[in-house]
Design an enzyme around this catalytic site. Structure first.
Site, PDB file in Angstrom:
ATOM      1  N   GLU A   1       8.582  -7.653   4.537  1.00 48.00           N
ATOM      2  CA  GLU A   1       7.525  -8.277   3.737  1.00 48.00           C
ATOM      3  C   GLU A   1       6.620  -9.166   4.587  1.00 48.00           C
ATOM      4  OE1 GLU A   1       9.473 -10.293   0.482  1.00 48.00           O
ATOM      5  OE2 GLU A   1       9.790  -8.408  -0.599  1.00 48.00           O
TER       6      GLU A   1
ATOM      7  N   GLU B   1      13.605  -2.582  -2.422  1.00 51.42           N
ATOM      8  CA  GLU B   1      14.612  -3.481  -2.993  1.00 51.42           C
ATOM      9  C   GLU B   1      14.403  -3.585  -4.495  1.00 51.42           C
ATOM     10  OE1 GLU B   1      14.109  -7.225  -1.038  1.00 51.42           O
ATOM     11  OE2 GLU B   1      14.249  -6.359   0.966  1.00 51.42           O
TER      12      GLU B   1
END
Length: 484
Positions: free
Chosen positions: A120, A265
């Protein structure tokens, strides 16, 4: 975290591809724990539960070696703090690939399929820290994989948060990439397309509920109890589908509608917040498994979805800057015990299989001495000290230990510190009064854990004892009060 109203942020890997597909269910395996289980125990846990894919956040040698010959498909990770090195030098990328990918494939027979370049890195809260290094690092790593002869079997990808896209209309059809990184995202997406790489995104419905008190709770789940959202005739009854398809529309809008998507995720935490609880976690994760088991996909991307839960196991050393829930994402506790009934459709029993042969420290706990005075200022300082160095995220409003009385809270803090420091005698010598007991102080759903035996040396030894350190702290506080 996604920017459109149904913005999501949960953890699991979902892989859909028009070109290639991975079958089965997987999990993210994080290792930020004071007392991690041995890698061999985790690999057995994955296999016993039919989890055929695993996503790692680094390339730890022992972890990868344990995965050898398991046939579990692996995504190894390059941490964000290595992106600048990878971006500056293709030689550095080649060296990393040789050591952490090629060697494990050839020598240890590890089934590595992906390299996660950062984690990220374009998250808005990073304030652009990795804007200049993410894409060059991706290019160099993919170049290194090709040079190593792995370009057709191992794919580089950047796991991105759902906040890299947004919707101007608040509906999936309005999806496009975030304005401030639009050009960068197009460059990354074009590179994916040119090299046959997947787009990896992390989607978190829990986070939307956490940050927005007005978020429609039922929309986070898959039960069909929420009011559906109509998007030009396409109906969305859950946040995951809507968020996922916002990305699909963003890709289509920019000419890359067929790009494979991995949802890196997805999951739900079980503690540390009023909405992070066992029932919601069970409901979300079981609902998600049922939602994808039919292989219908989302309205904009029909077909099978492969998923990696975030996460496999709790990590008591994770940063709690995002919230206390960060240490409680696992479908298993820190010691590999199932938290709740969850049928993944991969075991004969229809339930999660716990870790085997877990070795614990002695069954004893550190608690507040019965004769201690609760209003003793040393007790408050002791609790602050213990929680600052251990894990007290299960204490708080509507958490698993939220119903403890004051003495119970103090005992929980003391025990957390005591267990993290391997039950050393000096770790239960708190000013104000503490004592070791062999009577389990757990109450209801509030578990006073006994730590597992340390692996790799386990938790670091404390440099002193809490009594001596607190005397220094209290002395400093008294001095400061005299000069104010």
């Amino acid at each position: 975290m996604g920017c459109f109203p149904f913005s999501v942020s949960v953890r699991v890997i979902l892989l859909f591809s028009l070109v290639y597909a991975v079958s089965g269910l997987g999990a993210n395996w994080g290792t930020q724990a004071s007392h991690p289980l041995p890698p061999e125990t985790i690999v057995r846990l994955l296999r016993d539960n039919g989890l055929s894919q695993v996503k790692l956040f680094d390339a730890d040698y022992s972890t990868l070696r344990a995965l050898g010959k398991s046939q579990i498909e692996v995504m190894v990770g390059i941490p964000n703090d290595m992106l600048s090195t990878m971006a500056r030098s293709v030689k550095a990328a080649e060296k990393w690939v040789s050591k952490n990918v090629s060697q494990h494939i050839s020598s240890n027979n590890v089934n590595i399929r992906y390299v996660a370049v950062g984690n990220e890195p374009l998250l808005g809260t990073y304030n652009g820290s990795f804007l200049q290094t993410t894409f060059p690092a991706l290019q160099n790593v993919q170049s290194a994989l090709i040079k190593a002869g792995l370009g057709s079997t191992v794919k580089a990808t950047v796991p991105l948060n759902a906040d890299v896209y947004e919707s101007s209309s608040g509906l999936p059809s309005g999806g496009d990439f975030r304005a401030d990184i639009h050009d960068l995202m197009l460059a990354i997406v074009k590179f994916y397309s040119d090299n046959g790489l997947p787009f990896t995104v992390n989607i978190y419905p829990f986070i939307s509920l956490y940050i927005d008190a007005n978020f429609p709770v039922e929309y986070a789940f898959f039960d069909g109890n929420s009011s559906p959202v109509d998007d030009g005739g396409t109906s969305y009854s859950n946040m995951f589908d809507a968020n996922h398809d916002t990305l699909v529309h963003a890709l289509q809008k920019n000419g890359f509608g067929n790009l494979p998507i991995i949802v890196g995720e997805i999951g739900w935490p079980t503690d540390g917040d009023r909405n992070a609880n066992i029932e919601y976690a069970r409901r979300f994760n079981q609902g998600f498994v049922s939602h994808i088991s039919g292989g219908k996909g989302t309205p904009m991307r029909p077909g099978p979805i492969d998923a990696y839960f975030f996460s496999l196991i709790d990590e008591d050393a994770k940063s709690i800057d995002p919230g206390n829930f960060e240490r409680h994402w696992g479908i298993f506790t820190f010691d590999g015990q199932a938290k709740y009934a969850l049928n993944l459709g991969t075991t004969n029993s229809g339930t999660l299989v716990p870790a085997r042969n877990v070795k614990y420290l002695e069954k004893k706990w550190c608690v507040l001495k019965p004769s201690a005075k609760l209003d003793d200022p040393q007790v408050a300082s002791s609790v602050s000290y213990a929680c600052g160095l251990a894990d007290c995220t299960s204490l708080g409003y509507e958490t698993s230990c939220g119903t403890l009385d004051l003495a119970g809270n103090i005992s929980y803090a003391f025990n957390s510190y005591y267990q993290k420091n391997n039950q050393l005698d000096e770790a239960c010598k708190f000013p104000g009064g503490s004592v070791v007991t062999k009577s389990d102080p757990s109450v209801g759903n509030c578990r006073f854990a006994v730590m597992i035996q340390p692996y790799y040396g386990g938790a670091k030894r404390i440099s002193g004892n809490p009594q001596k350190l607190l005397v220094l702290i209290l002395g400093l506080m008294s001095f400061l009060l005299t000069i104010m």
